[in-house]
Structures are given as structure tokens and as C-alpha cells.
Write a protein that holds these residues in place. Structure first.
Motif, PDB file in Angstrom:
ATOM      1  N   ARG A  51      22.895  58.287  47.447  1.00 29.36           N
ATOM      2  CA  ARG A  51      21.589  58.192  48.115  1.00 29.36           C
ATOM      3  C   ARG A  51      20.754  57.047  47.546  1.00 29.36           C
ATOM      4  NH1 ARG A  51      16.946  62.778  47.442  1.00 29.36           N
ATOM      5  NH2 ARG A  51      15.229  61.632  48.421  1.00 29.36           N
ATOM      6  N   TYR A  52      20.758  56.905  46.207  1.00 31.05           N
ATOM      7  CA  TYR A  52      19.968  55.859  45.569  1.00 31.05           C
ATOM      8  C   TYR A  52      20.752  54.564  45.384  1.00 31.05           C
ATOM      9  CZ  TYR A  52      16.676  59.618  44.594  1.00 31.05           C
ATOM     10  OH  TYR A  52      15.794  60.655  44.735  1.00 31.05           O
ATOM     11  N   ASN A  53      22.067  54.630  45.573  1.00 34.99           N
ATOM     12  CA  ASN A  53      22.917  53.438  45.467  1.00 34.99           C
ATOM     13  C   ASN A  53      23.856  53.403  46.670  1.00 34.99           C
ATOM     14  OD1 ASN A  53      22.527  52.424  42.398  1.00 34.99           O
ATOM     15  ND2 ASN A  53      22.571  54.652  42.438  1.00 34.99           N
ATOM     16  N   PRO A  54      23.351  53.046  47.864  1.00 30.09           N
ATOM     17  CA  PRO A  54      24.188  53.081  49.081  1.00 30.09           C
ATOM     18  C   PRO A  54      25.432  52.221  48.968  1.00 30.09           C
ATOM     19  CG  PRO A  54      21.866  52.735  49.634  1.00 30.09           C
ATOM     20  CD  PRO A  54      21.983  52.605  48.146  1.00 30.09           C
ATOM     21  N   SER A  55      25.359  51.149  48.171  1.00 31.49           N
ATOM     22  CA  SER A  55      26.529  50.275  48.043  1.00 31.49           C
ATOM     23  C   SER A  55      27.712  51.011  47.436  1.00 31.49           C
ATOM     24  CB  SER A  55      26.192  49.061  47.175  1.00 31.49           C
ATOM     25  OG  SER A  55      25.849  49.455  45.862  1.00 31.49           O
ATOM     26  N   LEU A  56      27.442  52.101  46.693  1.00 32.65           N
ATOM     27  CA  LEU A  56      28.517  52.859  46.071  1.00 32.65           C
ATOM     28  C   LEU A  56      29.471  53.419  47.118  1.00 32.65           C
ATOM     29  CD1 LEU A  56      29.854  54.216  43.632  1.00 32.65           C
ATOM     30  CD2 LEU A  56      28.185  56.055  43.822  1.00 32.65           C
ATOM     31  N   LEU A  57      28.924  53.889  48.251  1.00 31.49           N
ATOM     32  CA  LEU A  57      29.766  54.444  49.309  1.00 31.49           C
ATOM     33  C   LEU A  57      30.704  53.393  49.875  1.00 31.49           C
ATOM     34  CD1 LEU A  57      30.416  56.883  51.095  1.00 31.49           C
ATOM     35  CD2 LEU A  57      28.624  56.122  52.668  1.00 31.49           C
ATOM     36  N   TRP A  58      30.172  52.193  50.116  1.00 28.79           N
ATOM     37  CA  TRP A  58      31.005  51.140  50.671  1.00 28.79           C
ATOM     38  C   TRP A  58      32.037  50.664  49.652  1.00 28.79           C
ATOM     39  CZ3 TRP A  58      30.762  51.172  55.597  1.00 28.79           C
ATOM     40  CH2 TRP A  58      29.576  51.510  56.237  1.00 28.79           C
ATOM     41  N   LEU A  59      31.665  50.615  48.405  1.00 27.76           N
ATOM     42  CA  LEU A  59      32.631  50.241  47.370  1.00 27.76           C
ATOM     43  C   LEU A  59      33.785  51.230  47.331  1.00 27.76           C
ATOM     44  CD1 LEU A  59      30.273  49.224  44.417  1.00 27.76           C
ATOM     45  CD2 LEU A  59      31.863  47.725  45.620  1.00 27.76           C
ATOM     46  N   ASN A  60      33.464  52.527  47.379  1.00 27.36           N
ATOM     47  CA  ASN A  60      34.505  53.549  47.386  1.00 27.36           C
ATOM     48  C   ASN A  60      35.439  53.370  48.571  1.00 27.36           C
ATOM     49  OD1 ASN A  60      34.388  56.243  45.508  1.00 27.36           O
ATOM     50  ND2 ASN A  60      32.461  55.137  45.498  1.00 27.36           N
ATOM     51  N   LEU A  61      34.862  53.205  49.751  1.00 25.71           N
ATOM     52  CA  LEU A  61      35.667  53.107  50.976  1.00 25.71           C
ATOM     53  C   LEU A  61      36.557  51.870  50.966  1.00 25.71           C
ATOM     54  CD1 LEU A  61      33.056  54.200  53.696  1.00 25.71           C
ATOM     55  CD2 LEU A  61      35.119  55.436  52.992  1.00 25.71           C
ATOM     56  N   LEU A  62      35.959  50.718  50.676  1.00 26.75           N
ATOM     57  CA  LEU A  62      36.707  49.476  50.775  1.00 26.75           C
ATOM     58  C   LEU A  62      37.797  49.368  49.710  1.00 26.75           C
ATOM     59  CD1 LEU A  62      33.747  47.071  51.600  1.00 26.75           C
ATOM     60  CD2 LEU A  62      35.568  47.793  53.144  1.00 26.75           C
ATOM     61  N   ILE A  63      37.486  49.843  48.493  1.00 30.94           N
ATOM     62  CA  ILE A  63      38.500  49.786  47.430  1.00 30.94           C
ATOM     63  C   ILE A  63      39.679  50.683  47.774  1.00 30.94           C
ATOM     64  CG2 ILE A  63      38.963  50.430  45.030  1.00 30.94           C
ATOM     65  CD1 ILE A  63      36.129  49.409  44.374  1.00 30.94           C
ATOM     66  N   LEU A  64      39.393  51.886  48.262  1.00 25.98           N
ATOM     67  CA  LEU A  64      40.471  52.814  48.582  1.00 25.98           C
ATOM     68  C   LEU A  64      41.252  52.374  49.810  1.00 25.98           C
ATOM     69  CD1 LEU A  64      38.695  56.172  47.783  1.00 25.98           C
ATOM     70  CD2 LEU A  64      40.619  55.174  46.565  1.00 25.98           C
ATOM     71  N   MET A  65      40.570  51.785  50.799  1.00 22.08           N
ATOM     72  CA  MET A  65      41.285  51.275  51.981  1.00 22.08           C
ATOM     73  C   MET A  65      42.239  50.155  51.585  1.00 22.08           C
ATOM     74  SD  MET A  65      38.423  51.239  55.008  1.00 22.08           S
ATOM     75  CE  MET A  65      38.023  52.740  55.910  1.00 22.08           C
ATOM     76  N   GLY A  66      41.762  49.259  50.717  1.00 20.64           N
ATOM     77  CA  GLY A  66      42.637  48.186  50.251  1.00 20.64           C
ATOM     78  C   GLY A  66      43.788  48.707  49.423  1.00 20.64           C
ATOM     79  N   THR A  67      43.509  49.750  48.600  1.00 22.65           N
ATOM     80  CA  THR A  67      44.574  50.355  47.802  1.00 22.65           C
ATOM     81  C   THR A  67      45.650  50.936  48.709  1.00 22.65           C
ATOM     82  OG1 THR A  67      42.973  50.919  46.077  1.00 22.65           O
ATOM     83  CG2 THR A  67      45.074  52.055  46.004  1.00 22.65           C
ATOM     84  N   GLY A  68      45.211  51.613  49.777  1.00 27.98           N
ATOM     85  CA  GLY A  68      46.163  52.171  50.739  1.00 27.98           C
ATOM     86  C   GLY A  68      47.018  51.102  51.379  1.00 27.98           C
ATOM     87  N   LEU A  69      46.406  49.979  51.695  1.00 22.35           N
ATOM     88  CA  LEU A  69      47.175  48.885  52.299  1.00 22.35           C
ATOM     89  C   LEU A  69      48.196  48.317  51.322  1.00 22.35           C
ATOM     90  CD1 LEU A  69      44.729  46.687  54.415  1.00 22.35           C
ATOM     91  CD2 LEU A  69      46.790  47.835  55.187  1.00 22.35           C
ATOM     92  N   LEU A  70      47.777  48.095  50.079  1.00 16.30           N
ATOM     93  CA  LEU A  70      48.689  47.526  49.096  1.00 16.30           C
ATOM     94  C   LEU A  70      49.874  48.456  48.830  1.00 16.30           C
ATOM     95  CD1 LEU A  70      46.116  46.039  46.563  1.00 16.30           C
ATOM     96  CD2 LEU A  70      47.711  44.747  47.995  1.00 16.30           C
ATOM     97  N   ILE A  71      49.581  49.758  48.795  1.00 17.64           N
ATOM     98  CA  ILE A  71      50.656  50.723  48.568  1.00 17.64           C
ATOM     99  C   ILE A  71      51.689  50.667  49.687  1.00 17.64           C
ATOM    100  CG2 ILE A  71      51.131  53.223  48.580  1.00 17.64           C
ATOM    101  CD1 ILE A  71      48.594  53.592  46.935  1.00 17.64           C
ATOM    102  N   SER A  72      51.257  50.336  50.904  1.00 20.74           N
ATOM    103  CA  SER A  72      52.163  50.398  52.060  1.00 20.74           C
ATOM    104  C   SER A  72      53.214  49.287  52.062  1.00 20.74           C
ATOM    105  CB  SER A  72      51.344  50.333  53.360  1.00 20.74           C
ATOM    106  OG  SER A  72      50.817  49.030  53.562  1.00 20.74           O
ATOM    107  N   PHE A  73      53.022  48.245  51.281  1.00 20.51           N
ATOM    108  CA  PHE A  73      53.980  47.134  51.285  1.00 20.51           C
ATOM    109  C   PHE A  73      55.275  47.526  50.572  1.00 20.51           C
ATOM    110  CE2 PHE A  73      50.191  44.792  52.302  1.00 20.51           C
ATOM    111  CZ  PHE A  73      50.639  43.734  53.084  1.00 20.51           C
TER     112      PHE A  73
END
Length: 579
Positions: A51-73
Motif C-alpha cells: 500500500r505504501y510502496n506500490p512499486s513493490l507489487l510490480w517488482l514482485n510480478l515482473l521478477i517472477l514472470m521473468g523467472t518463469g520465462l527463464l526456467i522454460s528454456f
């Protein structure tokens, strides 16, 4: 139809990918202590941080989405580094949990790294002590990397090379770059567990110094005259107790009725803490840092002899009672803990209810000193009143006379009644007849201003965050006579004292020469208080810089003046020296 089938295939694959990322987040949150079965509070704390650090949500999402992509290779030159990264991070986290009882956090990371550094090159010892954790790290990394790869590799094979990789991988690496070089400790604390440890490491590298991990200096004082000193001296450090809400200090609700009737109590009223954060306040008090030493860029707090070293020089056994939720914290290292002959950790006792922890520690302490033929010094670290407040008092306690006072919630006042007043009631019952001298304060205070944390605010913190209680309680006749012999100045220090006077006072109470103590460590409670009071906010070992470390003037029950905003730091040094 062909285009429609391709679109369906894409969204089906995208859904599998998103679900896998969600599984990654839940796994990360579970290991990192954000999701705890049967306890929703850590998760709501995460949501409050978002709530006080909205960027935290986007950091969580983008890091995990990229991790998922890297794992798929399905390429060994990608899979192997991803697997090794997960193996090393998960293994370290499991080892950290084994050592400290909690997930890695900003202020204790290097304490554990320091201890592990002692095992560097000792392969057999590492395998013996942490073989289970290394195995769990390997299994976890294998399941995460190759298990998800089996699912994602097939689903995303046709789409990785275009839209998904083109959009999400650059965002993934940008998010990690932001986390490593621009995030605060609080944001790092709630980052995906896979990047939390390296993010903390990068955060300390950003400060451009590693914490000193060598041996401490020898005590600076010569042994004094200890004859007649109380047999047992205990320094009780409470947690998140604000001095102005104690009825012994004039608060208009009965938060400390038991203490109000203790005529032998020497009460200094509302004092100023050294900082508004637990780790910093504790290491400052234990190492004897003064306001002139802050911020501690020379890391004197990690180099100087501790109170326990002076206690041992004075012929006392040193005990450490930690009623909180970790084994290593407050910048204390493994070699620091070796100066104690007894260590009590609440995390080793299997106590679930937080409001019972201080009582358990008190029970153990009473049994220890009853059996000790030698004089002792004890540092007693309480669970106290840290939020969430409703967990810090007995739910069956009858405190109907306590109610919300302005912006101070009823739950906080009830926790003060339980953690302070009821604690000392039990302490007197358990230690009755023992020759004990108590010095009591809290690590920091608590503010109740909407939109900010109740403590640890770095820039322009409310003064209440440094408002703490301070008193000396001699339980025996001998202890009372010993304190009275040290001098007066109680009225002069009332509502004027600071944490910086506690270390010198304890040395004098141990029997060290008062003049020598004052020359080395400044004013004690047995002399005049400083003319002005200051407290630090932020990183105790950092440079003066907005968002990192600040020095604030403490004005009793008023907003502090931040001395970093548009003022000359040299002028601050003159003010500090004069104080």
C-alpha cells in the motif's frame, strides 16, 4: 480458424505461465515468512507494505514472470545457471532459518554471514552441520527449475522468442536492477525470496562498506572497587514502549498501576532513545556509543568492548535472555555471543503465543540467578509491545478501564499494561529476596500518525518514535544503598535523560570509577543531563544522507527538527559536541 486456434493456444499457454508464476510467488512467500499457515498477519503486513510502496507489487510480478520465462528454456547454458542460482539461494535461506529462526532480513544478514565465514574452507563441517539444508536447497531448486520447465517448456516454446521475451525479460532484468540499486530495506524484505539475499547484499554494497567482523577491542577501564555491589545487575531492554503512555509518567489511563506504588523505583520519566530502530538502539547501548560518534561511519559499535566484556572484567557472569523471534540480531555476531555463559532464546522454547515469551524468559532468569553463587550481569531483551499489538497481551486479561486515547489504539495501551506493568509484577514475585538491581528502558518509542510506520521512519520521524521510559529499580536493601551512594540528580534528569547515559550508568553501578567512566563515555544518570537531546534515524553505520541516515533533535512530546534538511553538517557537529 487457424488464427483463432493460434490465439487460443497463446492464451492457454499464457495462463499456464501466469499460474506457474503464481505458484513461484506462493512458494517464495512461504519460505520467506510472508505466508504462515494459521497466521494471516504476515500476509496483511505485506499488503500494508504494498500500500505504501506500490512499486513493490510490480517488482514482485515482473521478477517472477521473468523467472518463469527463464526456467522454460531447455538449453543447458540457461538451465544450469538458473538451477545453480536457485540452489545457492534456497540453501542459504534454509541454513539462515536453521541458524537464526527467521527468514533473512536487512539488519541481520551479515551477522549470519559472519558466522558462516568462520566455516569457510571447512567442507566436512559445513556438510555435517547443514547437510539437510543443502539437500533441501538442491531438491527445491530441481523441482522449481526442472519441474516447471517440463510444464512451461512445451507450452511456451512457440511464444518465447517473440512477444513474451521481447516484453517481459527486459522488464525482469530492469526490475532486478532497480531492486539491487535503488530499493529500501523494507522493499527488499518483501521481495521474492530468490532475489532477497543478493538484493540485501547489493544494498550494503551501495552503502560502500561491509560491516566489520573482526575481534572487539579490550575494555578501556581498569577493574574498580566492586565490594558492596548488588549481586545481580540486569539491563532490561523492552520493545516499542513509548514513555509518555505510562501512567507513572503522567498518562491519564492506568497502564502501570503496579509500578505507581513502588516507592523504591527511581523514575527518570520520558527519556530520548538513541535511535528509532531496534537494531541500532541495542548495539549503541551495548557498545557505549555516544551522540558524538553518530552516525557510526567508523563502525565503533562493532569494534568496541561490549557491556558484557566490562561485566566479566568486574567478575560477573554474563547472561543473555532473548525473548524475541531470532537467535542473532542487533548486529551481534557469533563471537559476541560467546561472551555470555548462558543464552536464552524464545525461538528454542516452542512458545507460540507472543505474550507468553517475556514471562518464560523471566522464569528462566529467576531460576538461573537462584542457582548462581557468582555475581551476574544480564541483558534481557523483551518481546514487549511490537505491533501487532493484539498479540502482545493476555486476551483474558481484564483491562476494561483502558480505552483508545486519541490516535493511540486501545490494543497498544493494553499491550503496555501487560508487557510492562504485569511483567514487573511477576518479576517482583519471582525475584523476591534476591539482591537484584534493574535498569529498564525501551529500544524506541511508538508513533500513531497515519500513513507512516510507528517506528524506523528515516526522514522527519515523529518525536514519539524516540520517546521511551527509563528507570532504575533496586529490589533489595543493598541495591538501594548502592544506588544512593552513587549520587542524586534524579530530578535534573527527569524527562531530560537519554539512552546515551545508560552505558556509563551501568559501568558505575558495576563498580567502575565514575570519573574515569565520565571522561571516556560521557554523562551518566548520576550527573547532569545533556543540554540538548538528539536521536538517529536510519542506518546507524551510514553517511548523513536523506533516505539513509538522519540526526534529529528530540523535543519532548513535540515534532523533532530534522538536522539534515538544508543545514550545515559542520554546525551539527558543534551542536552534538556541545550536547
Amino acid at each position: 480458424m487457424k488464427d483463432g486456434g493460434a490465439a487460443k493456444g497463446f492464451w492457454r499457454s499464457f495462463g499456464v505461465w501466469a499460474l506457474s508464476c503464481l505458484i513461484l510467488w506462493f512458494l517464495s512467500a512461504y519460505i520467506g515468512g510472508v505466508i504462515v499457515p494459521g497466521d494471516s498477519k504476515p500476509f496483511f503486513a505485506f499488503l500494508e507494505t504494498v500500500r505504501y510502496n506500490p512499486s513493490l507489487l510490480w517488482l514482485n510480478l515482473l521478477i517472477l514472470m521473468g523467472t518463469g520465462l527463464l526456467i522454460s528454456f531447455r538449453r543447458w547454458y540457461i538451465s544450469l545457471p538458473v538451477f545453480l542460482f536457485h540452489f545457492l539461494t534456497l540453501s542459504f535461506i534454509f541454513i539462515y532459518l536453521q541458524i537464526n529462526g527467521v527468514a533473512p532480513n536487512a539488519f541481520d544478514l551479515f551477522v549470519v554471514l559472519d558466522g558462516l565465514g568462520d566455516l569457510s574452507g571447512m567442507v566436512k563441517e559445513v556438510l555435517f552441520f547443514f547437510g539437510k539444508q543443502l539437500a533441501l536447497g538442491g531438491i527445491g531448486a530441481f523441482v522449481v527449475c526442472f519441474g516447471l520447465q517440463e510444464v512451461l517448456g512445451k507450452r511456451l516454446a512457440h511464444y518465447r522468442g517473440n512477444l513474451l521475451c521481447a516484453v517481459f525479460l527486459p522488464l525482469h532484468f530492469l526490475s532486478i536492477w532497480h531492486l539491487f540499486f535503488h530499493a529500501s530495506p523494507l522493499v527488499c524484505l518483501y521481495s521474492p525470496i530468490y532475489v532477497r539475499v543478493p538484493a540485501f547484499y547489493a544494498m550494503y554494497e551501495k552503502i560502500e562498506r561491509m560491516l566489520y567482523t573482526g575481534k572487539r577491542d579490550a575494555p578501556l577501564l581498569k577493574p574498580g572497587d566492586y565490594s558492596g555491589a548488588p549481586k545481580h545487575i540486569v539491563m532490561i531492554m523492552d520493545e516499542s514502549v513509548c514513555g509518555r503512555v505510562l501512567s507513572i509518567n503522567g498518562f491519564n489511563q492506568p497502564t502501570t498501576p503496579f509500578l505507581e506504588n513502588r516507592d523504591e523505583l527511581i523514575n527518570y520519566g520520558s527519556a530520548s532513545s538513541s535511535t528509532n530502530a531496534s537494531s541500532s538502539s541495542n548495539i549503541i547501548l551495548l557498545s557505549g556509543l555516544q551522540m558524538r560518534d553518530l552516525p557510526d561511519v567508523g563502525q565503533l559499535g562493532l569494534r568496541r568492548a561490549l557491556l558484557t566484556d566490562y561485566a566479566r572484567l568486574a567478575g560477573r557472569k554474563a547472561y543473555y535472555m532473548d525473548c524475541q523471534n531470532a537467535r542473532l540480531q542487533n548486529y551481534l555476531r557469533f563471537r559476541d555471543m560467546s561472551s555470555f555463559v548462558y543464552l536464552h532464546y524464545a525461538v528454542n522454547k516452542g512458545i507460540i503465543e507472543e505474550w507468553k515469551r517475556d514471562s518464560q524468559g523471566l522464569s528462566d532468569y529467576a531460576a538461573l540467578i537462584a542457582e548462581s553463587p557468582e555475581p551476574t550481569f544480564t541483558f534481557f531483551l523483551k518481546t514487549g509491545c511490537h505491533f501487532d499489538y493484539e498479540d502482545k497481551y493476555n486476551p483474558d486479561a481484564d483491562y476494561d478501564e483502558i480505552a483508545t486515547a486519541g490516535n493511540i489504539p486501545e490494543t497498544y495501551l493494553r499491550s503496555v499494561r501487560w508487557a510492562v506493568d504485569e511483567f514487573f509484577r511477576e518479576l517482583q514475585e519471582r525475584l523476591n529476596g534476591e539482591d537484584v538491581l534493574i535498569v529498564y528502558t525501551s529500544d524506541h518509542g511508538q508513533s500513531f500518525v497515519g500513513g507512516i510506520l510507528p517506528h524506523t521512519v528515516i526522514d522527519n520521524p515523529p518525536a514519539e518514535q524516540a520517546d521511551v521510559p527509563l528507570f532504575i529499580w533496586p529490589l533489595s536493601k543493598n541495591a538501594r544503598e548502592w544506588v544512593n551512594a552513587k549520587g542524586g540528580f534524579v530530578s535534573e534528569n527527569r524527562d531530560q535523560a537519554t539512552h546515551f547515559q545508560v552505558f556509563p550508568s551501568l559501568l558505575i553501578l558495576m563498580g567502575y570509577d565514575a570519573d574515569e567512566v565520565h571522561n571516556l563515555f560521557g554523562a551518566s544518570l548520576f550527573g547532569l543531563p545533556p543540554k540538548e537531546r538528539f536521536f538517529l534515524s536510519g542506518f546507524v553505520f551510514g553517511e548523513l544522507k536523506s533516505g539513509l541516515t538522519n540526526i534529529n533533535r528530540f523535543i519532548h512530546q513535540r515534532e523533532p527538527i530534522n538536522l539534515n534538511d538544508g543545514q550545515d553538517v559542520k554546525g551539527l557537529e558543534i551542536q552534538k559536541a556541545a550536547g
